[in-house]
Write an enzyme that holds these catalytic residues in place. Structure first.
Site, PDB file in Angstrom:
ATOM      1  N   LYS A 199       0.919  -1.227   0.038  1.00 17.35           N
ATOM      2  CA  LYS A 199      -0.222   0.036   0.253  1.00 17.35           C
ATOM      3  C   LYS A 199       0.820   1.240   0.039  1.00 17.35           C
ATOM      4  CE  LYS A 199      -3.513   2.108   2.628  1.00 17.35           C
ATOM      5  NZ  LYS A 199      -4.381   2.138   4.001  1.00 17.35           N
ATOM      6  N   GLU A 205      10.580  -4.495   4.236  1.00 12.74           N
ATOM      7  CA  GLU A 205      10.827  -5.980   3.712  1.00 12.74           C
ATOM      8  C   GLU A 205      10.415  -5.978   2.290  1.00 12.74           C
ATOM      9  OE1 GLU A 205       9.365  -4.688   6.381  1.00 12.74           O
ATOM     10  OE2 GLU A 205       9.467  -6.267   8.166  1.00 12.74           O
ATOM     11  N   GLY A 259      -4.698  -1.772   5.350  1.00 10.71           N
ATOM     12  CA  GLY A 259      -3.838  -2.990   4.697  1.00 10.71           C
ATOM     13  C   GLY A 259      -4.498  -4.379   5.173  1.00 10.71           C
ATOM     14  N   ARG A 260      -4.768  -4.416   6.453  1.00  8.10           N
ATOM     15  CA  ARG A 260      -5.369  -5.715   6.859  1.00  8.10           C
ATOM     16  C   ARG A 260      -6.864  -6.155   6.534  1.00  8.10           C
ATOM     17  NH1 ARG A 260      -4.044  -2.197  10.779  1.00  8.10           N
ATOM     18  NH2 ARG A 260      -5.991  -1.322  12.274  1.00  8.10           N
ATOM     19  N   GLU A 345      -4.027  -6.449  15.463  1.00  6.78           N
ATOM     20  CA  GLU A 345      -3.278  -4.864  14.964  1.00  6.78           C
ATOM     21  C   GLU A 345      -4.719  -4.225  15.005  1.00  6.78           C
ATOM     22  OE1 GLU A 345      -0.055  -4.695  11.974  1.00  6.78           O
ATOM     23  OE2 GLU A 345      -1.721  -3.692  10.732  1.00  6.78           O
ATOM     24  N   HIS A 376      -4.453 -32.860  19.555  1.00  5.39           N
ATOM     25  CA  HIS A 376      -3.318 -33.558  19.714  1.00  5.39           C
ATOM     26  C   HIS A 376      -2.312 -32.681  20.231  1.00  5.39           C
ATOM     27  CE1 HIS A 376      -5.165 -37.232  18.476  1.00  5.39           C
ATOM     28  NE2 HIS A 376      -5.721 -36.388  17.608  1.00  5.39           N
ATOM     29  N   LYS A 502      10.019  -0.189  13.664  1.00  2.44           N
ATOM     30  CA  LYS A 502      10.471   0.099  12.014  1.00  2.44           C
ATOM     31  C   LYS A 502      11.584   1.257  12.211  1.00  2.44           C
ATOM     32  CE  LYS A 502       6.000  -0.809   9.942  1.00  2.44           C
ATOM     33  NZ  LYS A 502       4.908  -0.024   8.955  1.00  2.44           N
TER      34      LYS A 502
END
Ligand code: F6P
Length: 534
Positions: A199, A205, A259-260, A345, A376, A502
């Site tokens: 965005k 990254e 973004g999410r 977030e 399990h 960041k």
């Protein structure tokens, strides 16, 4: 208009809920079921292909009424209207929150145009009409992005594995160079297409990974071939162009999509490539239907509102800190990591909408893995641990490959777990079970075999995993988290908490290059960096 600022703990409903909690907190679910033969029907919601049973919660009709009163007192209806109207409810960033406009019946013109572009592009890639620089058809698509620019598409592509076509679809997110290298080592630059999704187009990254991949590509191809192999999705058109992406290969994004919550935008391009545009459209339609349900259904019959209120009940009155989400479908193995970003977030906030420190608990910690595997792994703690962990069980009536034996076994486990969590096992039952054992041994063993039970669960039984039901399911959790944010009086749509790390990482990177340790820094971090450099 901004969201109103209403302290939930100052409402009458909150006070009543606190009192009511004292009355109900020790009541046993088994007794509540025994007292009321119609309990299951009373606490059940049916909508489209969803059947939601929430009767295994530590509630009665008064609890439900009081929780609804709370929703009304914090003016939830007004908040929902503001969100859907496009009011700037993401106040700290001065933005509207309109991911719902991407999937409704009446989409803005710019959305329609982008969808058409996604349709054309994905069809060209799938059909082989889109050629790589040596004239070969594309075989692999790689999404490069992180957070909302990765988790959503990856989760949907994995969840819809059954609906996939021949294209290999890969995801590179971590700045860990091993992640990139492991992904590209088996790819052929002549037949691979990269979708860079960011965005902001500034995320460290993503930009690092995109540069690495472009350099890898340019080892065999020429610069002018980039246009055939790189496309981008972003709001930052200038930086995308600077990176060298051709104008026609840019898919826009908008500031009013967080973004999410962006898999419904061009961020979902890899989904459209993986499962075809029609399936992507069905995903949007499913989400759109849930939006309509959320927006128009009375709160008492409203699935996201009901699940949100129950979550508030446990988080703020029972002091439950976490919630588990257990999908009984291996296809949904990425659902929880995806929801973790959406939920944590959004609601990991400790300042109220009027800027004050909050004295009550917000954001639940969400975790989980598919069943039966999780049975399990961590179910022991849910059954017999000291913590109260409300769980959502998500299952499907039909399997996709139609193996009845497996499906019945899977679903038998699905139902059995919520039953076990409800009932537990009493000392008398354990005694009966151990009656043939030596008496002393049996009495020593007894306390370890008792299950308290009384553990709350919601069961979401859905007809079948399809693009449409998946869209509805994801939208359900989006709305749930919004309702919770409204009640907690926080801003769910910003994420300032991710900024500091960041900034510091950039500083440390500089420190690594310059070996200059003169800037103030805590001794622990400094010695760790020095150790790394040594
Ligand atoms: O983690 C912070 C965040 O801003 C997320 O909200 C977002 O999904 C992610 O980083 C990626 O951001 P972008 O799409 O701008 O690269």
């Amino acid at each position: 208009m901004p969201l109103k600022t209403i302290n939930p703990t100052a409402t009458k409903a909150w006070e009543k809920l606190a009192k009511h909690y004292q009355e109900i907190k020790d009541q046993k679910l088994v007794d509540l079921f025994a007292e009321d033969a119609s309990r299951a029907e009373k606490f059940q919601l049916k909508w489209n292909n969803f059947f939601v049973d929430y009767s295994k919660n530590r509630i009665n009709t008064t609890t439900k009424d009081l929780l609804l009163e709370l929703a009304n007192e914090v003016e939830l209806k007004d908040a929902i209207e503001k969100q859907f109207n496009g009011d700037k409810i993401n106040q700290t960033e001065g933005r509207a929150v309109l991911h719902t406009a991407l999937r409704g019946n009446e989409k803005p013109e710019e959305v329609k145009e982008t969808l058409q572009k996604m349709k054309d592009f994905s069809q060209e890639v799938i059909s082989g009409e889109w050629k790589g620089y040596t004239g070969k058809a594309i075989t692999d698509v790689v999404n490069i992005g992180i957070g909302g620019s990765d988790l959503g598409p990856q989760m949907i592509v994995d969840s819809l594995q059954y609906y996939r076509n021949h294209l290999g679809v890969h995801f590179i997110s971590n700045v860990d160079g091993d992640h990139v290298m492991e992904t590209i080592q088996d790819l052929d630059p002549e037949t691979t297409l990269f979708i860079i999704v960011s965005k902001s187009f500034t995320t460290q990254e993503t930009i690092t990974n995109a540069n690495t991949v472009r350099n890898w590509f340019l080892k065999t191809a020429a610069k002018e071939n980039v246009a055939k192999h790189f496309v981008a999705v972003s709001t930052n058109l200038e930086s995308v162009k600077e990176f060298g992406i051709a104008d026609q290969n840019i898919f826009p994004m908008w500031n009013w999509v967080g973004g999410r919550f962006s898999l419904w935008s061009a961020v979902g391009l890899s989904i459209a490539c993986a499962v075809g545009f029609e399936n992507y459209q069905s995903l949007l339609d499913g989400a759109g239907k849930m939006d309509e349900h959320f927006q128009t259904t009375d709160f008492k019959d409203n699935i996201p509102v009901t699940l949100a209120l129950l979550s508030i009940w446990y988080n703020n009155f029972f002091d439950a800190e976490t919630e588990a989400i257990i999908p009984y479908s291996q296809y949904l193995h990425k659902l929880v990591p995806y929801l973790q970003q959406g939920i944590m977030e959004s609601n990991g906030k400790s300042v109220s909408r009027d800027g004050n420190k909050i004295p009550y608990q917000t954001g639940t910690i969400v975790w989980g893995e598919p069943g039966t595997n999780s049975q399990h792994a961590f179910f022991q703690l849910i059954h017999q641990g000291t913590k109260l962990i409300p769980c959502d069980f998500i299952g499907f009536k039909k399997s996709l490959h139609g193996n009845k034996e497996h499906q019945d076994k899977l679903m038998a486990n699905f139902f059995a777990q919520t039953e076990a969590l409800l009932k537990g096992k009493t000392p008398a039952q354990v005694e009966e079970e151990l009656k043939d054992m030596d008496a002393e041994k049996a009495s020593t063993l007894k306390p370890f075999k008792v299950f308290e039970g009384n553990k709350p669960t919601n069961t979401l039984l859905i007809d079948k995993l399809t693009p449409e039901t998946l869209g509805s399911l994801v939208a359900l959790y989006e709305h749930k988290l919004f309702v919770q944010g409204v009640i907690w009086n926080i801003f769910s749509y910003d994420q300032w908490g991710v900024e500091l790390g960041k900034q510091l990482a950039n500083g440390i990177l500089k420190q690594m290059e310059t070996k200059d340790f003169s800037q103030p820094q805590d001794a622990s971090t400094q010695s760790l960096v020095k150790e790394y450099l040594s």
